[in-house]
Design a protein around this motif. Structure first.
Motif, PDB file in Angstrom:
ATOM      1  N   GLU A  61      -9.936  -0.631 -12.606  1.00  0.00           N
ATOM      2  CA  GLU A  61      -8.976   0.460 -12.768  1.00  0.00           C
ATOM      3  C   GLU A  61      -8.410   0.946 -11.441  1.00  0.00           C
ATOM      4  O   GLU A  61      -7.348   1.588 -11.391  1.00  0.00           O
ATOM      5  CB  GLU A  61      -9.622   1.637 -13.495  1.00  0.00           C
ATOM      6  N   ASP A  62      -9.058   0.629 -10.326  1.00  0.00           N
ATOM      7  CA  ASP A  62      -8.563   1.039  -9.010  1.00  0.00           C
ATOM      8  C   ASP A  62      -7.620   0.011  -8.389  1.00  0.00           C
ATOM      9  O   ASP A  62      -7.091   0.233  -7.297  1.00  0.00           O
ATOM     10  CB  ASP A  62      -9.741   1.269  -8.050  1.00  0.00           C
ATOM     11  N   PHE A  63      -7.396  -1.102  -9.071  1.00  0.00           N
ATOM     12  CA  PHE A  63      -6.532  -2.150  -8.526  1.00  0.00           C
ATOM     13  C   PHE A  63      -5.075  -1.664  -8.467  1.00  0.00           C
ATOM     14  O   PHE A  63      -4.551  -1.123  -9.428  1.00  0.00           O
ATOM     15  CB  PHE A  63      -6.608  -3.425  -9.375  1.00  0.00           C
ATOM     16  N   GLU A  64      -4.445  -1.846  -7.326  1.00  0.00           N
ATOM     17  CA  GLU A  64      -3.044  -1.448  -7.146  1.00  0.00           C
ATOM     18  C   GLU A  64      -2.143  -2.674  -7.324  1.00  0.00           C
ATOM     19  O   GLU A  64      -2.239  -3.629  -6.558  1.00  0.00           O
ATOM     20  CB  GLU A  64      -2.831  -0.862  -5.744  1.00  0.00           C
ATOM     21  N   PRO A  65      -1.241  -2.662  -8.321  1.00  0.00           N
ATOM     22  CA  PRO A  65      -0.396  -3.830  -8.587  1.00  0.00           C
ATOM     23  C   PRO A  65       0.857  -3.894  -7.728  1.00  0.00           C
ATOM     24  O   PRO A  65       1.677  -4.785  -7.883  1.00  0.00           O
ATOM     25  CB  PRO A  65      -0.025  -3.646 -10.059  1.00  0.00           C
ATOM     26  N   VAL A  66       1.027  -2.918  -6.819  1.00  0.00           N
ATOM     27  CA  VAL A  66       2.257  -2.820  -6.030  1.00  0.00           C
ATOM     28  C   VAL A  66       1.967  -3.074  -4.554  1.00  0.00           C
ATOM     29  O   VAL A  66       0.997  -2.543  -4.000  1.00  0.00           O
ATOM     30  CB  VAL A  66       2.890  -1.414  -6.170  1.00  0.00           C
ATOM     31  N   SER A  67       2.815  -3.878  -3.904  1.00  0.00           N
ATOM     32  CA  SER A  67       2.720  -4.062  -2.461  1.00  0.00           C
ATOM     33  C   SER A  67       4.118  -3.951  -1.858  1.00  0.00           C
ATOM     34  O   SER A  67       5.127  -4.118  -2.545  1.00  0.00           O
ATOM     35  CB  SER A  67       2.093  -5.421  -2.113  1.00  0.00           C
ATOM     36  N   TRP A  68       4.162  -3.653  -0.553  1.00  0.00           N
ATOM     37  CA  TRP A  68       5.430  -3.455   0.147  1.00  0.00           C
ATOM     38  C   TRP A  68       5.423  -4.260   1.441  1.00  0.00           C
ATOM     39  O   TRP A  68       4.410  -4.342   2.130  1.00  0.00           O
ATOM     40  CB  TRP A  68       5.631  -1.985   0.500  1.00  0.00           C
ATOM     41  N   ILE A  69       6.565  -4.825   1.781  1.00  0.00           N
ATOM     42  CA  ILE A  69       6.789  -5.435   3.089  1.00  0.00           C
ATOM     43  C   ILE A  69       7.770  -4.534   3.826  1.00  0.00           C
ATOM     44  O   ILE A  69       8.860  -4.246   3.316  1.00  0.00           O
ATOM     45  CB  ILE A  69       7.363  -6.855   2.966  1.00  0.00           C
ATOM     46  N   ILE A  70       7.391  -4.063   5.011  1.00  0.00           N
ATOM     47  CA  ILE A  70       8.194  -3.103   5.761  1.00  0.00           C
ATOM     48  C   ILE A  70       8.542  -3.709   7.118  1.00  0.00           C
ATOM     49  O   ILE A  70       7.659  -3.960   7.945  1.00  0.00           O
ATOM     50  CB  ILE A  70       7.422  -1.788   5.951  1.00  0.00           C
ATOM     51  N   GLN A  71       9.832  -3.950   7.332  1.00  0.00           N
ATOM     52  CA  GLN A  71      10.298  -4.494   8.605  1.00  0.00           C
ATOM     53  C   GLN A  71      11.138  -3.437   9.312  1.00  0.00           C
ATOM     54  O   GLN A  71      12.061  -2.868   8.718  1.00  0.00           O
ATOM     55  CB  GLN A  71      11.117  -5.762   8.392  1.00  0.00           C
TER      56      GLN A  71
END
Length: 257
Positions: A61-71
């Motif tokens: 339940e703590d798994f985060e399905p969202v990731s971001w790449i920031i340049q």
């Protein structure tokens, strides 16, 4: 009973669509000041992605399905947003619904470089920030599509402004095709006004994308977020709203006082 089943299925489809195919792409500009009649800006390209894990990880339940790449880039523009130069400064990743912590670190790092390189820069003051909820008409700004040029224009305080960025063939974001075939559907997500003694810079974030079925019929209205502190240009960053499958970029025009 059949109607209840249909509603349950609809609910799960809507919820699933919130987490399926989370890809978005935005270009944010955080201008710091004016140097030699040019705008010195911290450009942030933000890409949202699905985050995949093992079956066991994704069941947690703590798994985060969202990731971001920031340049993060240090860019120089003329007063009409024609790109003069741009240099990649930092590239990082974030996990979860918010990327503000990582964004702030990259922004702080680039501010230091700017103050060292452009020691006589005249810093901007942020005078105004509001969110327009992806409308074409806001309190002091509207957007229109020009059929002749196939680009967007903005009207600010009853005066029309062309947006040179859409004609700039050197702009790295547009050159990579992130907004291909999407310009006509761009609407206003946010509005900012920056000022020095001689220059007023008006920035709009123009975005497009999909409203999820559960949100599509809700009324849209302009609003302000009082939690965002823009008292210091050196620390001013925020997380731009984004639609499902959203694309967007910051555009600006200047008014010389």
């Amino acid at each position: 009973m059949k109607n209840i089943f249909v509603l349950i299925v609809f609910f799960f489809v809507c919820v699933s669509s919130c987490f399926a195919c989370l890809e978005t792409n935005q270009l944010k500009l955080f201008p710091i000041g004016i140097y030699n009649n040019s705008v010195i800006s911290i450009d942030i390209q933000i890409q949202r992605r699905d985050r995949l894990g093992t079956e066991e990880e994704e069941m947690n339940e703590d798994f985060e399905p969202v990731s971001w790449i920031i340049q993060t880039r240090l860019s120089v523009y003329d007063l009409h947003q024609n790109l003069i130069s741009s240099k990649l400064i930092d590239s990082t990743n974030a996990i979860g619904r918010s990327y503000l912590k990582e964004l702030s670190k990259s922004h702080d790092k680039t501010v230091k470089l700017i103050l060292e390189k452009y020691s006589t820069i005249e810093l901007f003051e942020v005078k105004y920030l509001s969110f327009c909820d992806f409308q074409e008409e806001c309190n002091n700004l509207t957007t229109q599509y020009d059929e002749n040029t196939q680009t967007k224009k903005l009207t600010y305080e009853n005066k029309e402004f062309d947006l040179a960025v859409f004609k700039d063939k050197t702009n790295y974001f547009l050159k990579d095709g992130y907004l291909e075939n999407s310009v006509v559907s761009l609407s206003i997500s946010s509005i900012r006004v920056y000022e020095t003694k001689k220059v007023k810079l008006v920035i709009a974030h123009l975005g497009t994308g999909e409203y999820l079925p559960v949100l599509a019929n809700l009324p849209r209205k302009e609003y302000k977020n009082e939690e965002i502190d823009y008292s210091s240009i050196k620390r001013f960053v925020y997380q731009e709203p984004v639609n499902h499958h959203g694309k967007g970029l910051d555009v600006f025009f200047s008014i010389v006082k």
